[in-house]
Structures are given as structure tokens and as C-alpha cells.
Design an enzyme around this catalytic site. Structure first.
Site, short mmCIF file in Angstrom:
data_model
loop_
_atom_site.label_atom_id
_atom_site.label_comp_id
_atom_site.label_asym_id
_atom_site.label_seq_id
_atom_site.Cartn_x
_atom_site.Cartn_y
_atom_site.Cartn_z
N GLU A 192 0.82 -1.21 0.00
CA GLU A 192 0.00 0.00 0.00
C GLU A 192 0.86 1.27 0.00
OE1 GLU A 192 -2.86 -0.26 3.18
OE2 GLU A 192 -4.12 -1.65 2.05
N GLU A 262 -6.96 -7.41 -1.31
CA GLU A 262 -7.64 -7.25 -0.02
C GLU A 262 -9.08 -6.83 -0.25
OE1 GLU A 262 -5.84 -4.90 3.02
OE2 GLU A 262 -3.85 -5.80 2.77
#
Length: 911
Positions: A192, A262
């Protein structure tokens, strides 16, 4: 009879032998030389496109004894892949000293995945966030000069590369990558990065390019990904993280597949947060929106969250992690989330040929209505996803000349572009609710003892400075606790003349909580929250003429796990004054401070049998701060998960047999008026049958006698289903990609099944018409049918399962009632019929409890029996188990050699 039973034993022994370890299915998914590649459509295994349904299960968040069951259950849920992070600070707690034992045995975990014929995704990071302490980065990195985390910074890149290459080599040595015949088909570098890239600017791009090149140079033979990005360097695949990646994420590189690393199955929670849920319907809707637009891999984060044992949770994060996932914290299936997604996976996989190889087309059917189609005309295969993206607006659309009813915010799958086989908002699977039960075994001898920590004085501390020091530099992530202490003199004219006026201490802190003492007297507590970077401790206190001693126990609820400034995060006292004195405000910030990191109990490991013996314990008293409490308890019978209810306590740490269960904080009350978490998981793997040591460190005030050891069951099952649901999945199958009905009756029915050893005891709620609510909280609507409960009772009571037609005539419903949704809602309470078996076995014949278990299971006709439900004792040659006193006995005696089985049953079952 002896011959007949002997034959049964012989047959059982043979069957038991087949069940012993080593009989696992042969690994077939990859082989030496397997090639994992990708095209614009999907990952490819040996040149074949495939679909990947993955679930995140983090190995350190469950004991190894749970791993196999967790992975098996995930596979039952239709998954073919398990994803996990790699936890740098767990594996390298000190520079160059590596740890891969117990819950951190990465290779063992990957072998469990392999043994269950599943793929693996390994997210090496090594920054992982994961709501894990310090984002997975070891504390010792902070002590390297001039380091900047996750930047084009040589000190950080050097340590990052060293760890990545170490992990890759360890995985290669264990032959874990797919080209070696192992389960790993995908690996992740970084995590991320888009969240902090704006802070790094040009240097951030250079860092990402370096990370990608470094990762690829390791030569693992499988693709690398970077998550939560639209573009990634070179051949690295960018992936999406989020709730609705089908509608919120754009893949800029059209030569790479659409992968979702995710899909958040809930919202992770911190202390102070209220319950956060994400419905099965919304998750399924998001998955099908993503697949409708060409996605071919989804990873549920989390599929099983597990537990933040010890001090592993990040700042303020609950000890129970992602309890609302398809498998809850204890590994139990959370319905309908588990079953509804399982059905989705099975449907898509049944039509994978059309989906992966068919020509794609897109149609707008109206405002908010879409059709995404996949067709292989030469094979007469067609698959369509009909989407209604409107909120709160059900509707009917015309698609290829036919009318289709599509509920709001839902997707219907048309298996042959004309038959609805699944809708994300129509749930067939039963719902379930948990209940907690205090057991007799754990209620006995509920006797507590205590030891209170000494409150340090300034003159006895070893680390003294003019001003308070930063907390993390003192504790070095080996403890949550740091004592700050200072002393000062007051004259009689300094103190208020009126007794009803008390001086007030004000402390600004960037730690997470604080406990205050003035002259050894408890002053009070203060705390921050996840959303506040600091808090003010402000409490009145009693001071005296002469020397006054102030001691503050500052605590951290985990280190921060994200952000570009991670290395710069500080904790501890920032400012300290005393107000309300006759002579004005007393500034103590530069008064001279002493520091003591860690508690005495931590230093001497008071939570272990050996460490505990170093302390003088006395009978427990209630409501004493900074106090250790201890008691012993026996393991509850059966195999239900075990928890400890801490509702009578406030804040601290839990230990069982030396294992850190985690942080508790029941005094942090949510806006709803209750703690974010009051029960804490004790894995059975941590326990022994008798005499388990429970140690509690209570920071604030508590009543240890109110602590309860409980077992967890899912005693309530429910169904909430409408006549409008499509045909159940069990009524059809895929035949070469073509739909084929396999049941004569395709009408909608609600099926309710009890777990093993349970039957239906009571109908708690039943209504047909327009009921509302959720399992455990149903309410009847305006079109309620009074006879529904009696009809369900007749069909279900006393049974292990029942099937309920969802037809208005069965319940005498008024189908013309204006508000009816033709919906059936039922909640059933289950009875527990637990058979407790105790066995006394003479030596020679049986060497292992597992074989004894299987033999008894076959003799008694209960093949689902497991060894946790049995008590096995080996008899001595001259002493046939004298302490064995069954309540009801059935004896079996054989010779050549001698074996005696004595079986004790409760009153619920007979052999």
C-alpha cells in the site's frame, strides 16, 4: 458377543490405520518445472488460465494446532488459495537473530496449505501494516542512524533487501515456490505504498523501482505484486485493496490481470470502536462486480482474523482480530457470510470456461442496470452478470427478450444467459449466532491470589534526566509500560487553605494511557484513542507539607503500524504542571525525572510457574491498581472454543500457562455503553487437562472473582429467505458449462442443519410475510402469519435438520397483504448432546490415543468423534485404573493380548 465386538475392533483398527498421518492426498496442483505466468485475463498455471478465490489467514494469529482445521474449513468454503503476510519483527526480533518456531513457523504453515491441496500467496513486504505492531518492522531499525522507513534511503534499503533475500532463500530451501513443486504462486513486495507516496514525491518512484528490481532479481519463478496501486514498475502486477474494487479501481496497465489482494470482510476495530459489520450480501455484490468486469483473483482480508496474542497488536487495535470474517476469531464458520460466499465460488467455478475464455460484451439496461456477458458461441456457452447498482430500488429489467427481477445493490448470475442461478442479495444458507457458557470445571476452586507492583521513587531509579524521556526509546518495544517519577517539596503556605480544594495534576501525553499516584495513593487514570495523537491526564490529588512523590505509569497499546513518519512516532509525557496551589502553577516538566522501563513482574516472568515462585502472594482483594492476580483452572470438556470473560476487570494483560493471550481494556466504553471486547480467546492448544495457570495484570481497578472461563457455541441457527430467491444451488449442476437441473422440485426452501451432536430444542421465532431484522433480533412485520411458529415446531423440533418450504400457502399467509415480501424468518435454539467418554486401556494393544478414539468411534457408531471428547488412561499391569469411576459403564474384555475398554456415557446417549 466377544467375537462380534472383536471383529468390530479389528475393522476399526484397520480403518484407524488409514486415518493416521501420512495418508494425506498427493500434491497435484504444481510440480517441479511448473510455470506461473499471466496474461491480460488471469494468472496462468502451466499456460492455463484459472480463477483464484483466496482467504487471508495469518499464521502468528493462531496456534499451529489450529492451522490444519482453519485451512480445511477455508477449502470447504470454496477457496483454492491461502494468503499470508510475512512478519519481519516476529522473525528477526534482533539483528541477525531469526525465529521460526511455534506460531512463527512459516514453513510449517505453508506445508499445511500444501497438504490440503491449495495454493499460497506470500506477502513478504516487509512492511505489512496488518494492524500489527510497528507494521511488522522490527524496533531495532529505529536505532540505525539516518534511517527513513520505506524511502529511497540506503540504510533502510540495505536492511529491507537483506531480510527479503533471507526469506526468499528460506522458502527456496523448503521448495515452497510453484516451479519447485510448492504452493506459492504469487508474492508481494512493499505494501500500500500509495498511502505515503505523496510524502516521498520523486524519491518514492525511485524507491518503488528499486524494490521491484530487487524483488525480481531474487528469481522466485512466480509473479510479484504491489498492492493498492493502479500501476507498478516493469513486470510487477499492481493490485487493488478495498471494499468495492470493481467500481473504485482502475488498472492502467491493460496487459496485466485484474487482481484484488484485499477485499475487507469487515472493518478492523480498535478499543473504543463499536461493532463494525459488513454483510455477506455486500461482500458478494462487490466480488461479482469485480468479476463481471474481468477480475479473476479475489483475496478476502480477513477470511480468519485470529488473535493478536501478547503485544502483537498495533496502536489501540483489539486483541480479537477481524472477528466478523467468514471464520470468526475461534475458527467457527460465521453464517451466512461463510456459506453465501461458498455458493458464489462454486457457481463461478462451474462456468469458468465461458468466463475465462469467452468474448466479453457490455450492455446498459437502464439507469443503474448493467449486463456483463462472456460468450463462447462455438461451445454454446454463455455467462452473464446482471447488476442493479441502485441503492434501495429493486427492479425488473429486460435482457435478451426476458424479464429479470434484480434486487437493489445486487448482481444475478445467469448461467446460460437466461437462467438465474445466484443472486448476491438472496441468501439461502442458514445464519448462526454465538453463545457463551460458563462450565462447572472452571467454576470450581475459583480462588485468587495477588501481588501488587511496587511504586518506584525518583531516588531509586537508575535513569534520571531533567525532563521526561520519550517512552519508546526506553522500553524498546519489550514492554507496554514505563514508569515516570519525580519529587518536589511544598511548604505549608503552598497548599490550599480550604480542605475542599485539592491541587490538580495536568499531564499532556502522547502515549495511550496513564495511571497516576501521589505519595503512593492512587490518583486516577487517563487515556487517549486511535483518533487522538495525545491526551491530557487531569486529576485532583492530595499533597502534603514536605517531600511529595509523583509516579505515573505510562502505557502503550501497541506501536503505530502505518504512515510515512513511522520512525518519528513518539510517546510519553510532553508537559506536566500542578495547579491549584496558593503560590500558583507548579511546572514539573524540568523538575528532574526518574524512569523505569518494564514492570517487576515482567522482568521476573511472573506469568510462568518458575517466575511466579519468586513472589510473595496473598489472598486477593478487589479494586487494587497495578496488581497481578493468579488462579488455576481445569480445561473444559469437549472441543468448543474457550474464552475468558474480563467484564469485571478494567485494563491490562492476560497470560495462560506462560502464553500471552493479549491486552484487555474493558473500561474503555463505546458510545453504545459497553466495551469493544470483553471476552478473550484461550486456544485449547495452550491448555493441559488440569491445573492451568491464569495470570492477570490489572492496571486500574477490578474484581478478579468475576472473571469467567467460558466455552463458545453457535447455539442459534436461523434462516431468512424469500419466495423470490432463485433456485437453490443444490438443484442444478454444470455439465460441460451447460446448466442441468438435477432435482424435480426447484421451489425455494429453507434448510436448517445442526452442527454435530446437536438437535433442535426450541423455535425462538418464526414468521412468514414481511419480517425484519437479523438472526438473534428478528421482528414480525405487518403481514405476520400467526400459525408460522406452530408449523415450524412440528417440522423441526427434536431433529438434527429440517427443510422448510418458502411458500405462502404452507403458512396460511395472505399473499395480497400490501407490504408482504413473501419472506420466511426462523430462529432455532439448539440442544447440546455432548457425549463424554472415558477409557481405561490395558497396555500392549493400543499405543496411541488416536487409534483408541477411532476404535471407540466405530464401536459406538459415532465416526465424527475426536480425541478431545475422550479421556484416555493407560492401566498398569497390576493396577487397573483405580481412580477411574465411570457413571455408566459398558465393559469389553478380550484376550491375546488382554485389552479392557470401560466406556462412560452421559444420559443423553447410549451405545
Amino acid at each position: 458377543m466377544a467375537a462380534r465386538v472383536a471383529a468390530a475392533v479389528a475393522a476399526a483398527l484397520l480403518a484407524a490405520a488409514l486415518l493416521l498421518p501420512g495418508a494425506a492426498a498427493e500434491w497435484t496442483l504444481t510440480k517441479k518445472g511448473t510455470v506461473v505466468s499471466y496474461d491480460e485475463r488471469s494468472l496462468m498455471i502451466d499456460g492455463k488460465r484459472d480463477l483464484f478465490f483466496s482467504g487471508a489467514i495469518h499464521y502468528p494469529r493462531s496456534p499451529p494446532e489450529m492451522w490444519d482445521k482453519l485451512v480445511k474449513t477455508a477449502k470447504m468454503g470454496g477457496l483454492n488459495t491461502i494468503e499470508t503476510y510475512v512478519f519481519w519483527n516476529g522473525h528477526e526480533p534482533e539483528p541477525g537473530k531469526y525465529y521460526f518456531e511455534g506460531r512463527f513457523d512459516l514453513i510449517r504453515f505453508l506445508n499445511v496449505i500444501k497438504d490440503n491441496d491449495m495454493y499460497a500467496i506470500v506477502r513478504i513486504g516487509p512492511f505489512i501494516q496488518a494492524e500489527w505492531n510497528h507494521g511488522g518492522l522490527p524496533y531495532w531499525l529505529r536505532e540505525i542512524g539516518h534511517i527513513i522507513f520505506r524511502a529511497n534511503n540506503e540504510p533502510f534499503k540495505r536492511e529491507m533487501e537483506k531480510f527479503v533475500r533471507f526469506i526468499v532463500q528460506k522458502l527456496k530451501d523448503a521448495e515452497m515456490f510453484a516451479p519447485q513443486g510448492g504452493p506459492i504462486i504469487l508474492s508481494q513486495i512493499e505494501n500500500e505504498y500509495g498511502n505515503i507516496k505523496k510524502d516521498r514525491k520523486v524519491e518514492g518512484d525511485k524507491y518503488l523501482e528499486w524494490a521491484a528490481e530487487m524483488a525480481i532479481s531474487t528469481g522466485i519463478g512466480v509473479p510479484w505484486v504491489m498492492c493498492k496501486q493502479s500501476i507498478a514498475p516493469g513486470e510487477v502486477i499492481p493490485t487493488c485493496n478495498g471494499r468495492h474494487c470493481g467500481d473504485t479501481w482502475t488498472l492502467l496497465d491493460k496487459n496485466k490481470p485484474r487482481l484484488w489482494t484485499e477485499n475487507w470482510t469487515a472493518q478492523f476495530r480498535t478499543f473504543g470502536d463499536q461493532l463494525a459489520q459488513r454483510s455477506a450480501e455486500d461482500i458478494a455484490y462487490a466480488v461479482l462486480r469485480f468479476f463481471a468486469k474481468g477480475g479473476t483473483l479475489v483475496n478476502y482480508y480477513m477470511y480468519h482474523g485470529g488473535t493478536n496474542f501478547g503485544r502483537t497488536g498495533a496502536s489501540y487495535v483489539l486483541t480479537g482480530y477481524y472477528d466478523e470474517a467468514p471464520m470468526d476469531e475461534y475458527g467457527m464458520c460465521k453464517e451466512p457470510k461463510f456459506g453465501h460466499l461458498r455458493d458464489l465460488h462454486n457457481v463461478i467455478k462451474s462456468y469458468h470456461k465461458a468466463f475465462l475464455w469467452g468474448k466479453q460484451s457490455f450492455e446498459i439496461l437502464g439507469h443503474g442496470y448493467e449486463a456483463h456477458n462472456y460468450e463462447l458461441p462455438e461451445d454454446k456457452l454463455c455467462l452473464s452478470f446482471l447488476s442493479n447498482n441502485n441503492t434501495g430500488e429493486d427492479g425488473t429489467v429486460v435482457f435478451r427478450g426476458e424479464k429479470f427481477y434484480v434486487p437493489s445493490r445486487s448482481v444475478s448470475i445467469l448461467a446460460d444467459c437466461k437462467t438465474v442461478v445466484y443472486n448476491t442479495k438472496r441468501v439461502f444458507v442458514q445464519h448462526s449466532e454465538r453463545s457463551f457458557h460458563t462450565t462447572d470445571e472452571t467454576s470450581k476452586n475459583n480462588v485468587w491470589e495477588m501481588y501488587s507492583e511496587a511504586i518506584p521513587k525518583f531516588r531509586k531509579t537508575k535513569v534520571r534526566t531533567k525532563q521526561p524521556l520519550e517512552q519508546y526509546n526506553q522500553t524498546k518495544d519489550t514492554s507496554d509500560y514505563l514508569w515516570y517519577t519525580t519529587s518536589f517539596r511544598l511548604e505549608s503556605d503552598d497548599l490550599p487553605f480550604r480542605r475542599d480544594i485539592r491541587p490538580v495534576i495536568q499531564i499532556k501525553s502522547t502515549a495511550h494511557a496513564m495511571i497516576g499516584f501521589a505519595n503512593d495513593a492512587f490518583v486516577g487514570t487517563g487515556r487517549g484513542s486511535k483518533r487522538e495523537k495525545s491526551f491530557v491526564f487531569e486529576k485532583p490529588m492530595d499533597l502534603r507539607v514536605g517531600i511529595n512523590h509523583i509516579a505515573m505509569l505510562s502505557s502503550s497499546m501497541g506501536m503505530k503500524d502505518s504512515g510515512g513518519e513511522l520512525v518519528e512516532v513518539k510517546g510519553g509525557i510532553q508537559d506536566c504542571v500542578v495547579q491549584g496551589l496558593n503560590t500558583g502553577t507548579l511546572d514539573l516538566q524540568g523538575n528532574g525525572w526518574g524512569h523505569k522501563a518494564r514492570l517487576e513482574g515482567e522482568d521476573k516472568e511472573i506469568y510462568t510457574e518458575k517466575g511466579m515462585a519468586q513472589f510473595q502472594w496473598k489472598p486477593a482483594e478487589n479494586d487494587l491498581p497495578i496488581t497481578w492476580y493468579k488462579r488455576y483452572f481445569d480445561e473444559p470438556d469437549g472441543d468448543d472454543p474457550i474464552v475468558v470473560d474480563m467484564s469485571s476487570m478494567s485494563k491490562g494483560m492476560i497470560y495462560v500457562n506462560g502464553e500471552g493471550i493479549g491486552r484487555y481494556w474493558t473500561s474503555f466504553i463505546t458510545l453504545a455503553g459497553h466495551p469493544s471486547q470483553s471476552v478473550y480467546h484461550i486456544p485449547r492448544a495452550f491448555l493441559k487437562p488440569k491445573g492451568n495457570l491464569l495470570i492477570i495484570f490489572e492496571e486500574e481497578l477490578g474484581k478478579p472473582g468475576g472473571i469467567l472461563i467460558q466455552t463458545v457455541r453457535r447455539d442459534d441457527i436461523c434462516v431468512f429467505i424469500s419466495e423470490h430467491n432463485p433456485a437453490q444451488i443444490k438443484t442444478w449442476e454444470s455439465d460441460g458449462g451447460q446448466i442441468k437441473l438435477i432435482a424435480e422440485d426447484t421451489s425455494t426452501r429453507g434448510t436448517l442443519n445442526c452442527p454435530p451432536k446437536r438437535t433442535i430444542q426450541e423455535v425462538v421465532f418464526a414468521s412468514f410475510g414481511n419480517p425484519e431484522g437479523a438472526c438473534g433480533n428478528f421482528t414480525a412485520g405487518t403481514c405476520h402469519t400467526p400459525d408460522a411458529k406452530a408449523i415450524v415446531e412440528k417440522e423441526c423440533l427434536g431433529k438434527e435438520s429440517c427443510v422448510l418450504p418458502v411458500v405462502n400457502t404452507v403458512y396460511g399467509a395472505d399473499i395480497n397483504c400490501p407490504a408482504t415480501t413473501a419472506t420466511l424468518a426462523v430462529q432455532l435454539l439448539l440442544a447440546s448432546h455432548v457425549m463424554r467418554i472415558a477409557i481405561c486401556v490395558r497396555p500392549m494393544l493400543f499405543a496411541r490415543n488416536g487409534i483408541v478414539t477411532s476404535v471407540l468411534a466405530h464401536i459406538l457408531g459415532h465416526p465424527e468423534w475426536d480425541r478431545k471428547s475422550l479421556r484416555v488412561k493407560m492401566a498398569g499391569r497390576q493396577n487397573p485404573c483405580p481412580d477411574f469411576t465411570p457413571t455408566k459403564s459398558y465393559g469389553y474384555l478380550f484376550s491375546k493380548p488382554l485389552v479392557a475398554l470401560t466406556v462412560s456415557l452421559d444420559s443423553n446417549l447410549s451405545p
